[in-house]
Motif scaffolding. Structure first.
Motif, PDB file in Angstrom:
ATOM      1  N   ILE A 150       0.870  -1.235  -0.032  1.00 52.03           N
ATOM      2  CA  ILE A 150       0.066  -0.161   0.231  1.00 52.03           C
ATOM      3  C   ILE A 150       0.854   1.290  -0.129  1.00 52.03           C
ATOM      4  CG2 ILE A 150      -2.126   1.132   1.147  1.00 52.03           C
ATOM      5  CD1 ILE A 150      -2.517  -1.542   2.695  1.00 52.03           C
ATOM      6  N   THR A 151       0.704   1.994  -0.928  1.00 53.48           N
ATOM      7  CA  THR A 151       1.350   3.323  -1.085  1.00 53.48           C
ATOM      8  C   THR A 151       0.568   4.554  -0.787  1.00 53.48           C
ATOM      9  OG1 THR A 151       1.196   3.687  -3.413  1.00 53.48           O
ATOM     10  CG2 THR A 151       3.157   2.269  -2.819  1.00 53.48           C
ATOM     11  N   ASN A 152       1.199   5.791  -0.707  1.00 52.06           N
ATOM     12  CA  ASN A 152       0.568   6.910  -0.323  1.00 52.06           C
ATOM     13  C   ASN A 152      -0.056   7.157   0.931  1.00 52.06           C
ATOM     14  OD1 ASN A 152       1.477   8.099  -2.966  1.00 52.06           O
ATOM     15  ND2 ASN A 152      -0.451   7.732  -3.904  1.00 52.06           N
ATOM     16  N   LEU A 153       0.752   6.344   2.031  1.00 49.74           N
ATOM     17  CA  LEU A 153       0.008   6.721   3.328  1.00 49.74           C
ATOM     18  C   LEU A 153       1.011   7.716   4.123  1.00 49.74           C
ATOM     19  CD1 LEU A 153       0.070   2.824   4.365  1.00 49.74           C
ATOM     20  CD2 LEU A 153      -1.852   4.262   3.328  1.00 49.74           C
ATOM     21  N   GLN A 154      -0.059   8.371   5.050  1.00 47.29           N
ATOM     22  CA  GLN A 154       0.344   9.455   5.879  1.00 47.29           C
ATOM     23  C   GLN A 154       1.626   9.106   7.113  1.00 47.29           C
ATOM     24  OE1 GLN A 154      -0.389  12.395   4.779  1.00 47.29           O
ATOM     25  NE2 GLN A 154      -1.475  11.480   3.137  1.00 47.29           N
ATOM     26  N   SER A 155       1.494   7.510   7.101  1.00 41.04           N
ATOM     27  CA  SER A 155       2.425   7.071   8.290  1.00 41.04           C
ATOM     28  C   SER A 155       2.726   5.884   8.065  1.00 41.04           C
ATOM     29  CB  SER A 155       1.661   7.213   9.754  1.00 41.04           C
ATOM     30  OG  SER A 155       2.285   6.523  10.788  1.00 41.04           O
ATOM     31  N   THR A 156       3.721   5.375   8.728  1.00 38.35           N
ATOM     32  CA  THR A 156       4.119   4.002   8.485  1.00 38.35           C
ATOM     33  C   THR A 156       3.511   3.065   9.511  1.00 38.35           C
ATOM     34  OG1 THR A 156       6.054   4.244  10.086  1.00 38.35           O
ATOM     35  CG2 THR A 156       6.370   4.478   7.587  1.00 38.35           C
ATOM     36  N   THR A 157       2.821   3.743  10.445  1.00 40.23           N
ATOM     37  CA  THR A 157       2.260   2.846  11.608  1.00 40.23           C
ATOM     38  C   THR A 157       0.667   2.951  11.210  1.00 40.23           C
ATOM     39  OG1 THR A 157       3.481   3.700  13.110  1.00 40.23           O
ATOM     40  CG2 THR A 157       1.669   2.641  13.923  1.00 40.23           C
ATOM     41  N   LEU A 158       0.121   1.537  11.306  1.00 40.80           N
ATOM     42  CA  LEU A 158      -1.329   1.548  11.066  1.00 40.80           C
ATOM     43  C   LEU A 158      -1.930   1.250  12.623  1.00 40.80           C
ATOM     44  CD1 LEU A 158      -1.755  -0.613   7.860  1.00 40.80           C
ATOM     45  CD2 LEU A 158      -1.528   1.822   8.088  1.00 40.80           C
ATOM     46  N   LEU A 218       5.085  10.704   2.195  1.00 38.14           N
ATOM     47  CA  LEU A 218       4.288   9.743   1.920  1.00 38.14           C
ATOM     48  C   LEU A 218       5.047   8.359   2.201  1.00 38.14           C
ATOM     49  CD1 LEU A 218       2.286  11.174  -1.029  1.00 38.14           C
ATOM     50  CD2 LEU A 218       1.608  11.323   1.429  1.00 38.14           C
ATOM     51  N   PHE A 219       4.270   7.365   2.560  1.00 41.97           N
ATOM     52  CA  PHE A 219       5.035   6.266   2.955  1.00 41.97           C
ATOM     53  C   PHE A 219       4.507   4.873   2.071  1.00 41.97           C
ATOM     54  CE2 PHE A 219       5.065   9.034   6.882  1.00 41.97           C
ATOM     55  CZ  PHE A 219       6.472   8.959   6.983  1.00 41.97           C
ATOM     56  N   THR A 220       5.241   3.791   2.090  1.00 35.84           N
ATOM     57  CA  THR A 220       4.796   2.652   1.559  1.00 35.84           C
ATOM     58  C   THR A 220       5.171   1.596   2.453  1.00 35.84           C
ATOM     59  OG1 THR A 220       5.368   3.486  -0.936  1.00 35.84           O
ATOM     60  CG2 THR A 220       5.221   1.079  -0.750  1.00 35.84           C
ATOM     61  N   ILE A 221       4.176   0.933   2.553  1.00 32.87           N
ATOM     62  CA  ILE A 221       4.231  -0.241   3.404  1.00 32.87           C
ATOM     63  C   ILE A 221       3.840  -1.775   2.809  1.00 32.87           C
ATOM     64  CG2 ILE A 221       3.925   0.982   5.566  1.00 32.87           C
ATOM     65  CD1 ILE A 221       1.116  -0.866   5.403  1.00 32.87           C
ATOM     66  N   TYR A 273      -9.311  -2.617  -4.713  1.00 30.75           N
ATOM     67  CA  TYR A 273      -8.949  -2.550  -3.435  1.00 30.75           C
ATOM     68  C   TYR A 273      -8.694  -1.178  -2.942  1.00 30.75           C
ATOM     69  CZ  TYR A 273      -6.921  -4.720   0.685  1.00 30.75           C
ATOM     70  OH  TYR A 273      -6.407  -5.139   2.222  1.00 30.75           O
ATOM     71  N   SER A 274      -8.012  -0.434  -3.583  1.00 33.23           N
ATOM     72  CA  SER A 274      -7.763   0.931  -3.369  1.00 33.23           C
ATOM     73  C   SER A 274      -8.842   1.784  -3.158  1.00 33.23           C
ATOM     74  CB  SER A 274      -6.783   1.644  -4.473  1.00 33.23           C
ATOM     75  OG  SER A 274      -5.573   0.945  -4.664  1.00 33.23           O
ATOM     76  N   THR A 275      -9.926   1.627  -3.865  1.00 33.04           N
ATOM     77  CA  THR A 275     -11.171   2.409  -3.672  1.00 33.04           C
ATOM     78  C   THR A 275     -11.746   2.011  -2.567  1.00 33.04           C
ATOM     79  OG1 THR A 275     -12.379   1.290  -5.081  1.00 33.04           O
ATOM     80  CG2 THR A 275     -11.314   3.286  -6.066  1.00 33.04           C
ATOM     81  N   THR A 276     -11.858   0.658  -2.313  1.00 33.07           N
ATOM     82  CA  THR A 276     -12.870   0.259  -1.268  1.00 33.07           C
ATOM     83  C   THR A 276     -11.872   0.663   0.160  1.00 33.07           C
ATOM     84  OG1 THR A 276     -13.659  -1.536  -2.418  1.00 33.07           O
ATOM     85  CG2 THR A 276     -13.823  -1.904   0.036  1.00 33.07           C
ATOM     86  N   LEU A 277     -10.545   0.693   0.150  1.00 30.05           N
ATOM     87  CA  LEU A 277      -9.731   0.767   1.437  1.00 30.05           C
ATOM     88  C   LEU A 277      -9.920   2.246   1.587  1.00 30.05           C
ATOM     89  CD1 LEU A 277      -7.737  -0.181   3.554  1.00 30.05           C
ATOM     90  CD2 LEU A 277      -6.056   0.275   1.853  1.00 30.05           C
ATOM     91  N   ALA A 278      -9.740   2.960   0.868  1.00 31.61           N
ATOM     92  CA  ALA A 278     -10.266   4.560   1.003  1.00 31.61           C
ATOM     93  C   ALA A 278     -11.360   4.716   1.357  1.00 31.61           C
ATOM     94  CB  ALA A 278      -9.895   5.396  -0.247  1.00 31.61           C
ATOM     95  N   ALA A 279     -12.626   4.384   0.804  1.00 33.16           N
ATOM     96  CA  ALA A 279     -13.868   4.477   1.371  1.00 33.16           C
ATOM     97  C   ALA A 279     -14.114   3.738   2.809  1.00 33.16           C
ATOM     98  CB  ALA A 279     -14.907   3.848   0.339  1.00 33.16           C
ATOM     99  N   ILE A 309      -4.823   6.729   6.242  1.00 36.30           N
ATOM    100  CA  ILE A 309      -5.285   5.996   4.786  1.00 36.30           C
ATOM    101  C   ILE A 309      -6.197   7.086   4.098  1.00 36.30           C
ATOM    102  CG2 ILE A 309      -6.108   4.083   3.452  1.00 36.30           C
ATOM    103  CD1 ILE A 309      -5.256   2.397   5.996  1.00 36.30           C
ATOM    104  N   ILE A 310      -5.663   7.862   3.175  1.00 34.42           N
ATOM    105  CA  ILE A 310      -6.454   8.942   2.726  1.00 34.42           C
ATOM    106  C   ILE A 310      -6.658   8.685   1.112  1.00 34.42           C
ATOM    107  CG2 ILE A 310      -6.835  11.427   2.173  1.00 34.42           C
ATOM    108  CD1 ILE A 310      -5.305  11.791   4.631  1.00 34.42           C
ATOM    109  N   ALA A 311      -5.485   8.215   0.148  1.00 39.18           N
ATOM    110  CA  ALA A 311      -5.647   7.912  -1.089  1.00 39.18           C
ATOM    111  C   ALA A 311      -4.853   6.868  -1.338  1.00 39.18           C
ATOM    112  CB  ALA A 311      -5.477   9.271  -1.744  1.00 39.18           C
TER     113      ALA A 311
END
Length: 186
Positions: free
Chosen positions: A59-67, A111-114, A154-160, A170-172
């Motif tokens: 998953i890329t374009n994350l605001q943090s490396t921690t979920l 932005l982070f990729t995890i 997966y990207s659109t569902t995860l964002a929603a 997780i924004i975009a």
């Protein structure tokens, strides 16, 4: 040093007269009655085998490396939706950081990729409604997940899902690949 020794000696005159008859009507204690409950059956053994496999979703374009718990729930929910299984069949195992990237413009944060690691455990008879082979279950579920990711769902569902849960991490997201390990049948 003085010591005090207390002795308890009953008084010679009672302070209250005892009642001639009991004031409470005696009842039959429930413990003397025979049990009328029918015994329950012992737990049964697991009848259907369980297919278990792990996934690694990039998953890329994350605001943090921690979920946090909200983001973990979003990943579990999206993974379950992708494979059309219960969210209880998906366990979030953790993350691995792949890269960090700073945008060139001042107003964009890093932005982070995890890689999100999940474990999938599904009873063989819960996917098709009938008993199927573990290999067929694994092939069906892995194909569903791969197709969901490749189509961009997966990207659109995860964002929603993340937005509905109030995530600020997780924004975009962009989900581009998945690695699925071979199954283990339990």
């Amino acid at each position: 040093i003085t010591s005090v020794v207390t002795t308890f000696v009953p008084s010679e005159i009672p302070t209250v007269e005892p009642s001639p008859t009991p004031t409470v009507i005696p009842t039959v204690s429930p413990s003397f009655r025979p049990s009328t409950a029918t015994p329950t059956a012992a737990p049964t053994r697991q009848s259907a085998p369980i297919v278990n496999f792990n996934t690694s979703i990039t998953i890329t374009n994350l605001q943090s490396t921690t979920l946090g718990p909200v983001e973990q729930l979003a990943v579990r929910n999206t993974t379950a939706r992708a494979m059309d299984i219960s969210i209880n069949s998906v366990i979030f195992l953790g993350t691995r950081v792949v890269e960090t990237r700073r945008m060139l413009t001042v107003w964009h944060p890093m932005l982070f990729t995890i890689i999100a690691l999940t474990s999938i455990s599904v009873p063989v008879d819960s996917v098709f409604g009938t008993v199927a082979t573990p290999d067929a279950i694994f092939e069906t579920l892995s194909n569903r997940l791969t197709a969901f990711i490749e189509a961009g769902n997966y990207s659109t569902t995860l964002a929603a899902v993340s937005q509905s849960l109030g995530s600020e991490v997780i924004i975009a997201p962009v989900v581009g690949e998945v690695d699925i390990e071979p199954p283990v049948v339990i």
